[in-house]
Design an enzyme around this catalytic site. Structure first.
Site, PDB file in Angstrom:
ATOM      1  N   SER A 181       8.490  14.243  -8.924  1.00  0.00           N
ATOM      2  CA  SER A 181       9.474  13.857  -7.910  1.00  0.00           C
ATOM      3  C   SER A 181      10.430  12.757  -8.380  1.00  0.00           C
ATOM      4  O   SER A 181      11.103  12.912  -9.395  1.00  0.00           O
ATOM      5  CB  SER A 181       8.703  13.464  -6.658  1.00  0.00           C
ATOM      6  OG  SER A 181       9.566  13.130  -5.612  1.00  0.00           O
ATOM      7  N   ARG A 212       1.059  -2.136   2.365  1.00  0.00           N
ATOM      8  CA  ARG A 212       0.085  -1.036   2.189  1.00  0.00           C
ATOM      9  C   ARG A 212       0.046  -0.664   0.712  1.00  0.00           C
ATOM     10  O   ARG A 212       1.044  -0.817   0.003  1.00  0.00           O
ATOM     11  CB  ARG A 212       0.447   0.182   3.048  1.00  0.00           C
ATOM     12  CG  ARG A 212       1.827   0.716   2.803  1.00  0.00           C
ATOM     13  CD  ARG A 212       2.066   2.024   3.531  1.00  0.00           C
ATOM     14  NE  ARG A 212       1.477   3.152   2.830  1.00  0.00           N
ATOM     15  CZ  ARG A 212       2.033   3.766   1.794  1.00  0.00           C
ATOM     16  NH1 ARG A 212       3.185   3.353   1.295  1.00  0.00           N
ATOM     17  NH2 ARG A 212       1.442   4.783   1.224  1.00  0.00           N
ATOM     18  N   THR A 222       1.062   6.715  -4.604  1.00  0.00           N
ATOM     19  CA  THR A 222       1.614   7.428  -5.772  1.00  0.00           C
ATOM     20  C   THR A 222       1.850   6.525  -6.975  1.00  0.00           C
ATOM     21  O   THR A 222       2.096   7.005  -8.067  1.00  0.00           O
ATOM     22  CB  THR A 222       2.968   8.089  -5.419  1.00  0.00           C
ATOM     23  OG1 THR A 222       3.877   7.055  -5.037  1.00  0.00           O
ATOM     24  CG2 THR A 222       2.830   9.092  -4.301  1.00  0.00           C
TER      25      THR A 222
HETATM   26  P1  NG1 Z   1       3.676   5.881  -1.552  1.00  0.00           P
HETATM   27  O1  NG1 Z   1       3.768   5.635  -3.031  1.00  0.00           O
HETATM   28  O2  NG1 Z   1       2.290   6.160  -1.045  1.00  0.00           O
HETATM   29  O3  NG1 Z   1       4.388   4.807  -0.772  1.00  0.00           O
HETATM   30  C1  NG1 Z   1       5.780   7.526  -1.649  1.00  0.00           C
HETATM   31  C2  NG1 Z   1       6.655   7.431  -0.428  1.00  0.00           C
HETATM   32  C3  NG1 Z   1       6.128   8.384   0.614  1.00  0.00           C
HETATM   33  C4  NG1 Z   1       6.012   9.803   0.086  1.00  0.00           C
HETATM   34  C5  NG1 Z   1       5.265   9.810  -1.251  1.00  0.00           C
HETATM   35  C6  NG1 Z   1       5.273  11.157  -1.934  1.00  0.00           C
HETATM   36  C7  NG1 Z   1       7.757   5.461   0.510  1.00  0.00           C
HETATM   37  C8  NG1 Z   1       7.592   4.101   1.062  1.00  0.00           C
HETATM   38  N1  NG1 Z   1       6.642   6.072   0.128  1.00  0.00           N
HETATM   39  O4  NG1 Z   1       4.467   7.237  -1.245  1.00  0.00           O
HETATM   40  O5  NG1 Z   1       6.954   8.332   1.728  1.00  0.00           O
HETATM   41  O6  NG1 Z   1       7.280  10.399  -0.012  1.00  0.00           O
HETATM   42  O7  NG1 Z   1       5.805   8.852  -2.153  1.00  0.00           O
HETATM   43  O8  NG1 Z   1       6.413  11.423  -2.648  1.00  0.00           O
HETATM   44  O9  NG1 Z   1       8.887   5.948   0.432  1.00  0.00           O
HETATM   45 ZN    ZN Z   2      10.260  14.505  -4.116  1.00  0.00          ZN
END
Ligand code: NG1
Ligand code: ZN
Length: 531
Positions: A65, A499, A503
């Site tokens: 991504s 939090r 990812t």
């Molecule tokens: P994490 O890394 O858990 O914050 C990020 C995005 C999620 C979601 C995932 C998957 C933010 C704050 N967090 O997650 O919304 O899109 O990646 O791609 O944008």
């Molecule tokens: Zn994506």
């Protein structure tokens, strides 16, 4: 069993580095591409087992991504195009972390637990993004699928939402559409063209949109789609991957987090622009005004535009369907207030990660879900689709109602309901703006965002932070939430939370307040409490 011998032989070509532990997180496995070969082989195995279990086609998408080009990742797609269930996420983690000599034992354990008939046929759809590592990693998935005797259809380069769409089409015997790229483009674009017929006298300026392809797969696919749009949308494509680096200083994540325009895009004052992320499942819009000020229209503004449009149509159609907007803790406080107080729609807040939003949205006749970062879509319940169809086919209704019913049907068809989809969302947004005769400035003016800031903090172990209340409050480490509360009290209209990322190896800090200075200061102060 013959298959196990083959698994054993093949797995020695894709050995796991001893001691390496990875977890199937919010978006599957994601890390530096060099660490992923064994993961890909094992996810090929697991997808095949999941297919045998569900007697349906399962998807495997290779992408990281919005992460840097050096990273990669993989996620599994369940039969209706949704994310794989939690129990199987657990199996994915177990299989990924089994040391080489234990692989067959873990595999057999999953087969036993799920009572899988190993001789059942299996079908897997495979897709990949444009990362340089994706080609060889997808070959490894193929090895995993064939080791267990599965059949694999390799779609090659596709966006993440395109693969979700293919899986859903295949498992619904074409009821959702044809499981081909042509089928995808023609379904979405035909619906878009029908929708724009309801817009009067669109000028060339209104038909024009600048798209930042993040130097990724979305750019290739926009090019592929263009001829289906029949010049009803004229796209100037930037960051198409021919020069720049994937996601580098561009793309939806960069624009949202940095709150500034991407490099590589020619932005004329007042003109609509949008950015995709690296696998084209997120989209954000923006423009600069005559003073050069940057204005971002993120997932919250998108959800507001779409839900307002749908609510108006439902009223005009006289349809009594329950509509809700699903958000996460990152939703701007102004959007939540506007939706609840002015629009009077139901708003739900879930944990971060689309699977949570998707499930919550399924509880309503129409569930509009968007993460603030631009990842989202709209779900229509079967009953809602049927009511809309009955209305469209009712010979006794007025021309006005008939038009509204057709508008709703084409809206359903332009949407990829399986998952957030930048291409589909873009077409929907463009159609709504055209039909409402609305400029990007008028859309932006629906409500004013509270200034906000997102920061990342690197810590030794992010798992020490545990949260509750849809991640809006920390329950551990002890005392942290109390400190955050006291910091928040110093500022007006303020809110902040922390939090652990699902990812990346970071803790995320979010703050919003009455002014940008306050939001920045609060985010900074809160980040100092994270250790
Ligand atoms: P994490 O890394 O858990 O914050 C990020 C995005 C999620 C979601 C995932 C998957 C933010 C704050 N967090 O997650 O919304 O899109 O990646 O791609 O944008
Ligand atoms: Zn994506």
């Amino acid at each position: 069993m013959a298959h196990f011998e083959e698994v054993s032989n093949q797995s020695s070509r894709h050995p796991k580095p001893a001691g390496l532990v990875l977890q199937y997180g919010t978006a599957g496995f994601r890390t530096n591409a060099k660490q992923l070969d064994h993961i890909m082989f094992r996810m090929g195995l697991l997808a095949t087992l999941r297919s045998k279990k569900t007697k349906a086609t399962i998807g495997v998408m290779i992408t990281a991504s919005h992460n840097p080009e050096e990273d990669n990742g993989v996620k599994l797609i369940d039969p209706m195009g949704e994310m794989v269930t939690q129990t199987w996420e657990g199996y994915a983690t177990q299989l990924a972390n089994a040391e080489q000599q234990d692989l067959l034992t873990v595999l057999k354990d999953i087969i036993d637990k799920e009572a899988i008939n190993v001789s059942q046929e299996a079908h897997v759809f495979l897709g990949k993004d444009t990362r340089s590592s994706s080609a060889s990693l997808s070959q490894t998935v193929l090895d995993g699928v064939s080791a267990l005797g599965g059949h694999c259809k390799d779609y090659g380069l596709v966006t993440t939402p395109q693969l979700h769409y293919m899986v859903c089409c295949q498992n619904t015997q074409g009821k959702y559409g044809d499981a081909t790229l042509e089928g995808y483009y023609s379904k979405l674009c035909q619906a878009f063209i029908q929708l724009t017929k309801n817009a009067s006298n669109r000028t060339d300026d209104q038909k024009h949109l600048s798209v930042d392809g993040a130097n990724g797969i979305g750019a290739l696919k926009v090019r592929e789609m263009e001829r289906h749009l029949k010049r009803e949308l004229k796209i100037s494509l930037f960051n198409d991957g021919t020069e720049g680096k994937l996601n580098h200083q561009c793309g939806a994540d960069f624009v949202k987090v940095q709150q500034k325009p991407p490099t590589g895009v020619k932005i004329n004052p007042g003109e609509r622009c949008c950015s995709f992320d690296g696998d084209a499942d997120r989209i954000v819009y923006y423009y600069t005004d005559s003073e050069g000020q940057f204005h971002l229209l993120d997932g919250d503004k998108i959800a507001t535009l779409i839900s307002t449009f749908l609510k108006e149509l439902l009223i005009q159609a006289g349809l009594d369907l329950k509509i809700a907007v699903v958000q996460t803790a990152y939703a701007n406080g102004s959007s939540t207030h506007y939706l609840e107080d002015t629009m009077k729609v139901i708003v739900r807040c879930t944990k971060t990660g689309v699977k949570h939003l998707h499930h919550a949205a399924q509880e309503f006749d129409i569930g509009v879900y968007f993460e603030a970062n631009g990842h989202g879509t709209v779900l229509f319940s079967k009953a809602a689709e049927e009511k809309i169809q009955q209305l469209a086919e009712n010979p006794n209704i007025s021309d006005g109602k008939k038009r509204v019913a057709l508008l709703l049907q084409n809206t359903i068809n332009v949407i990829n309901q399986t998952i957030g989809d930048a291409i589909s969302d873009m077409l929907l947004i463009e159609a709504i703006l055209a039909i409402k005769g609305m400029t990007v400035q008028q859309w932006d003016a629906i409500y004013a965002d509270l200034p906000n800031r997102q920061l990342k903090v690197r810590v030794s172990d992010r798992r020490v932070i545990d949260t509750t209340d849809a991640e809006r409050r920390a329950v551990s480490p002890p005392g942290m939430q109390e400190t955050i509360d006291s910091l928040v009290k110093k500022y007006r209209q303020a809110r902040s939370f922390v939090r652990p990322s699902g990812t990346e190896d970071v803790v995320r800090v979010y703050a919003e307040a009455e002014t940008q200075e306050s939001a920045d200061a609060l985010a900074h102060e809160v980040s100092l409490t994270v250790y």
